[in-house]
Design a protein around this motif. Structure first.
Motif, PDB file in Angstrom:
ATOM      1  N   LEU A 225       2.279   6.332  -4.216  1.00 64.26           N
ATOM      2  CA  LEU A 225       1.457   5.127  -4.320  1.00 64.26           C
ATOM      3  C   LEU A 225      -0.037   5.418  -4.231  1.00 64.26           C
ATOM      4  N   ARG A 226      -0.408   6.464  -3.479  1.00 61.73           N
ATOM      5  CA  ARG A 226      -1.817   6.844  -3.309  1.00 61.73           C
ATOM      6  C   ARG A 226      -2.642   5.727  -2.669  1.00 61.73           C
ATOM      7  N   HIS A 227      -2.007   4.919  -1.873  1.00 65.35           N
ATOM      8  CA  HIS A 227      -2.693   3.804  -1.211  1.00 65.35           C
ATOM      9  C   HIS A 227      -2.079   3.648   0.180  1.00 65.35           C
ATOM     10  N   SER A 228      -2.887   3.861   1.213  1.00 64.45           N
ATOM     11  CA  SER A 228      -2.364   3.903   2.579  1.00 64.45           C
ATOM     12  C   SER A 228      -1.740   2.579   3.002  1.00 64.45           C
ATOM     13  N   ALA A 229      -2.489   1.482   2.842  1.00 66.90           N
ATOM     14  CA  ALA A 229      -1.989   0.184   3.307  1.00 66.90           C
ATOM     15  C   ALA A 229      -0.722  -0.221   2.568  1.00 66.90           C
ATOM     16  N   GLY A 230      -0.706  -0.017   1.254  1.00 67.02           N
ATOM     17  CA  GLY A 230       0.470  -0.390   0.479  1.00 67.02           C
ATOM     18  C   GLY A 230       1.690   0.421   0.862  1.00 67.02           C
ATOM     19  N   ALA A 231       1.525   1.731   1.046  1.00 64.87           N
ATOM     20  CA  ALA A 231       2.661   2.586   1.387  1.00 64.87           C
ATOM     21  C   ALA A 231       3.186   2.294   2.791  1.00 64.87           C
ATOM     22  N   ILE A 232       2.293   2.053   3.749  1.00 68.16           N
ATOM     23  CA  ILE A 232       2.725   1.732   5.110  1.00 68.16           C
ATOM     24  C   ILE A 232       3.488   0.411   5.127  1.00 68.16           C
ATOM     25  N   THR A 233       2.967  -0.589   4.405  1.00 68.35           N
ATOM     26  CA  THR A 233       3.641  -1.884   4.328  1.00 68.35           C
ATOM     27  C   THR A 233       5.024  -1.749   3.709  1.00 68.35           C
ATOM     28  N   LEU A 234       5.119  -0.963   2.640  1.00 65.18           N
ATOM     29  CA  LEU A 234       6.404  -0.761   1.978  1.00 65.18           C
ATOM     30  C   LEU A 234       7.416  -0.101   2.909  1.00 65.18           C
TER      31      LEU A 234
END
Length: 292
Positions: A205-214
């Motif tokens: 994903l290369r996106h911290s907030a998005g990956a953590i949420t997922l």
């Protein structure tokens, strides 16, 4: 009488020395620094330096230790001091609550290990220093897995020892060697693989907030959704969500499954290992194709 011609200019002698002949003007330069062919261990050393020098590692692992040990010791103290008999209880089961919450910290650190470099642009420097992208991702995964496994193992073992000591003589079940192995080494491998899965998702994903949420959604959502499935037509779906939810799989290592069917024994470890291998393979493939 003819005018005398000036002498023709002579070419200056070539005084350049051949390479390897020091002491001559314009001689070839040989670096005193030995040229070493790089390999995976060099990338591992680099990633170890990075992961232990950033603040996110200290914060996430620090909170993990506080949650696992703090909640674990609190649970043991409450049970040992309760008027309710602990007869028939396996003391190792009490470590489940702290480790379930602590796993969120491991998930967060796994995502940040890869995704944060894309947010800061540091990934360009990393790939310049090590053009082999697969080697970089493998080094990140290896360093993170070993670090999270060791920290989890130490915390889980400490909590287990304290729980057994607190419930000594209260009628609690005496854990067998297999119980000890699953509640320490087994659960530590599971949590480390869960964090490794998060690392691979962060790379994709290369996106911290998005990956953590997922990842947090993947941990909690199946169990929460199953709790609100009251229709009889969805009973099979509800049962599957209960059986294969991560909290239930984690509880199996403590011989305290939330369901009477579904995975058992070491099945949760093979399930998370298989899913992690597939996602990690996808992360490798995408890393080779996409620009940084």
């Amino acid at each position: 009488m003819s005018t005398p011609q000036p002498p023709m200019p002579q070419a200056a002698p070539d005084r350049r020395a051949a390479p390897g002949q020091p002491g001559q003007p314009y001689g070839g330069y040989t670096s005193p620094i030995p040229v070493v062919r790089t390999h995976l261990l060099h990338a591992v050393a680099s990633e170890w330096t990075k992961i232990r020098s950033v603040r996110s590692t200290m914060w996430t692992l620090g909170v993990f230790v506080v949650l696992v040990i703090g909640i674990g010791l609190l649970t043991g103290a409450v049970v040992s001091g309760s008027s309710v008999s602990a007869e028939g209880t396996n003391p190792l089961e009490l470590g489940f609550f702290g480790l379930l919450l602590g796993s969120m910290c491991v998930i967060t650190l796994g995502v940040l290990t890869t995704a944060s470099e894309y947010g800061t642009g540091m990934i360009r420097t990393t790939m310049t220093a090590c053009p082999s992208r697969g080697r970089v991702l493998a080094a990140k995964g290896l360093v993170f897995f070993l670090l999270s496994f060791v920290v989890t193992l130490v915390c889980a073992t400490l909590v287990a020892v304290v729980h057994v000591a607190l419930l000594e003589g209260s009628g609690a079940v005496h854990p067998t060697g297999q119980d000890w192995f699953k509640a320490t080494v087994g659960v530590s491998l599971y949590v480390a693989l869960l964090g490794l899965l998060s690392l691979a998702v962060g790379s994709i994903l290369r996106h911290s907030a998005g990956a953590i949420t997922l990842m947090i959604g993947a941990v909690l959502a199946p169990l929460v959704i199953a709790l609100f499935m009251f229709s009889e037509s969805l009973q099979d779906v509800q049962e599957a969500l209960f059986e294969y939810s991560i909290p239930n799989q984690l509880s199996i290592f403590y011989a305290n499954s939330l369901t009477e069917s579904g995975p058992s024994g070491w099945d949760p470890l093979w399930i998370v290992a298989g899913v992690t291998a597939v996602v990690f393979g996808g992360a490798f493939a995408l890393l080779e194709k996409r620009d940084v």
